[in-house]
Design a protein around this motif. Sequence first.
Motif, PDB file in Angstrom:
ATOM      1  N   ASP A  64      -2.577   0.416  -4.163  1.00 45.07           N
ATOM      2  CA  ASP A  64      -2.670   1.860  -3.920  1.00 45.07           C
ATOM      3  C   ASP A  64      -3.208   2.621  -5.125  1.00 45.07           C
ATOM      4  OD1 ASP A  64      -0.363   1.233  -5.303  1.00 45.07           O
ATOM      5  OD2 ASP A  64       0.800   2.882  -4.453  1.00 45.07           O
ATOM      6  N   GLN A  65      -3.346   1.960  -6.261  1.00 43.81           N
ATOM      7  CA  GLN A  65      -3.924   2.599  -7.447  1.00 43.81           C
ATOM      8  C   GLN A  65      -5.421   2.320  -7.562  1.00 43.81           C
ATOM      9  OE1 GLN A  65      -1.360   0.672 -10.287  1.00 43.81           O
ATOM     10  NE2 GLN A  65      -0.062   2.484 -10.496  1.00 43.81           N
ATOM     11  N   LEU A  66      -5.960   1.485  -6.691  1.00 42.49           N
ATOM     12  CA  LEU A  66      -7.381   1.135  -6.738  1.00 42.49           C
ATOM     13  C   LEU A  66      -8.156   1.958  -5.710  1.00 42.49           C
ATOM     14  CD1 LEU A  66      -7.058  -2.745  -6.837  1.00 42.49           C
ATOM     15  CD2 LEU A  66      -7.593  -1.249  -8.752  1.00 42.49           C
ATOM     16  N   SER A  99     -13.455  -3.399   0.731  1.00 46.16           N
ATOM     17  CA  SER A  99     -12.336  -2.798   1.449  1.00 46.16           C
ATOM     18  C   SER A  99     -11.955  -1.524   0.710  1.00 46.16           C
ATOM     19  CB  SER A  99     -11.156  -3.759   1.483  1.00 46.16           C
ATOM     20  OG  SER A  99     -10.015  -3.138   2.012  1.00 46.16           O
ATOM     21  N   THR A 100     -12.139  -0.387   1.375  1.00 50.82           N
ATOM     22  CA  THR A 100     -11.813   0.887   0.756  1.00 50.82           C
ATOM     23  C   THR A 100     -11.403   1.889   1.833  1.00 50.82           C
ATOM     24  OG1 THR A 100     -12.633   2.650  -0.665  1.00 50.82           O
ATOM     25  CG2 THR A 100     -14.243   1.612   0.762  1.00 50.82           C
ATOM     26  N   ARG A 101     -10.347   2.624   1.574  1.00 49.90           N
ATOM     27  CA  ARG A 101      -9.839   3.655   2.485  1.00 49.90           C
ATOM     28  C   ARG A 101      -9.669   3.134   3.912  1.00 49.90           C
ATOM     29  NH1 ARG A 101     -14.143   6.303  -0.041  1.00 49.90           N
ATOM     30  NH2 ARG A 101     -13.466   7.367  -1.934  1.00 49.90           N
ATOM     31  N   ASP A 102      -9.074   1.957   4.060  1.00 46.34           N
ATOM     32  CA  ASP A 102      -8.828   1.322   5.356  1.00 46.34           C
ATOM     33  C   ASP A 102     -10.104   1.090   6.152  1.00 46.34           C
ATOM     34  OD1 ASP A 102      -6.096   1.067   4.962  1.00 46.34           O
ATOM     35  OD2 ASP A 102      -5.696   3.062   5.759  1.00 46.34           O
ATOM     36  N   GLN A 103     -11.204   0.890   5.470  1.00 45.10           N
ATOM     37  CA  GLN A 103     -12.475   0.564   6.115  1.00 45.10           C
ATOM     38  C   GLN A 103     -13.041  -0.682   5.452  1.00 45.10           C
ATOM     39  OE1 GLN A 103     -14.904   3.986   5.397  1.00 45.10           O
ATOM     40  NE2 GLN A 103     -14.054   5.134   7.128  1.00 45.10           N
ATOM     41  N   ILE A 104     -13.800  -1.469   6.218  1.00 44.52           N
ATOM     42  CA  ILE A 104     -14.461  -2.656   5.693  1.00 44.52           C
ATOM     43  C   ILE A 104     -15.963  -2.422   5.749  1.00 44.52           C
ATOM     44  CG2 ILE A 104     -14.824  -5.140   5.991  1.00 44.52           C
ATOM     45  CD1 ILE A 104     -11.977  -4.414   5.155  1.00 44.52           C
ATOM     46  N   ALA A 133     -10.236  -9.811 -11.755  1.00 44.00           N
ATOM     47  CA  ALA A 133     -10.612  -8.784 -12.728  1.00 44.00           C
ATOM     48  C   ALA A 133     -10.564  -7.415 -12.053  1.00 44.00           C
ATOM     49  CB  ALA A 133     -12.030  -9.048 -13.265  1.00 44.00           C
ATOM     50  N   THR A 134     -10.436  -6.391 -12.882  1.00 46.50           N
ATOM     51  CA  THR A 134     -10.569  -5.019 -12.399  1.00 46.50           C
ATOM     52  C   THR A 134     -11.679  -4.367 -13.197  1.00 46.50           C
ATOM     53  OG1 THR A 134      -8.879  -4.269 -13.950  1.00 46.50           O
ATOM     54  CG2 THR A 134      -8.155  -4.806 -11.721  1.00 46.50           C
TER      55      THR A 134
END
Length: 147
Positions: A64-66, A99-104, A133-134
């Motif tokens: 949730d921090q990414l 994968s970002t904001r519940d979208q692929i 890695a981040t």
Amino acid sequence: MFHRIRRRRAETNEMRRLHDEAWAQLEGLVPPEAERIPAEPQSCEPASVVDDFLPPELRIPSHDQLDGRMMPWPQPIVLDGDMIACAECSAYRDWLILSTRDQIWLRCRQGHQQQETRLDTAWYNRHAGPADATHATFEDCLRHLGH
């Protein structure tokens, strides 16, 4: 045949009566282990507090921090019997899956991106390995993954 059923029923009733009698005899007894247990727990000194967390430089952010996560997917993706191809260049393998904001989102080697609504975050989580890695920027992550 009925005499066997009556005999079995009589044996069952006799066993139930013996069980109930034995249970009634045990009801008032206290096990010897219960007498050795102290009534109140003894007070003990509080345990010392130890900071067992990793130092900040070794911690990785939680999901949730990414802003998003991505992984390479070198093989073709087949959904519902259809092989996914890039809408612009028709590439069908060597994807980056974002994968970002519940979208692929799928990104081909040429840099074209398209949203894939048939995939969801649960699918991504099942197939993604641990993060190695981040990165501070999207471009840094692309360089790290060789795109």
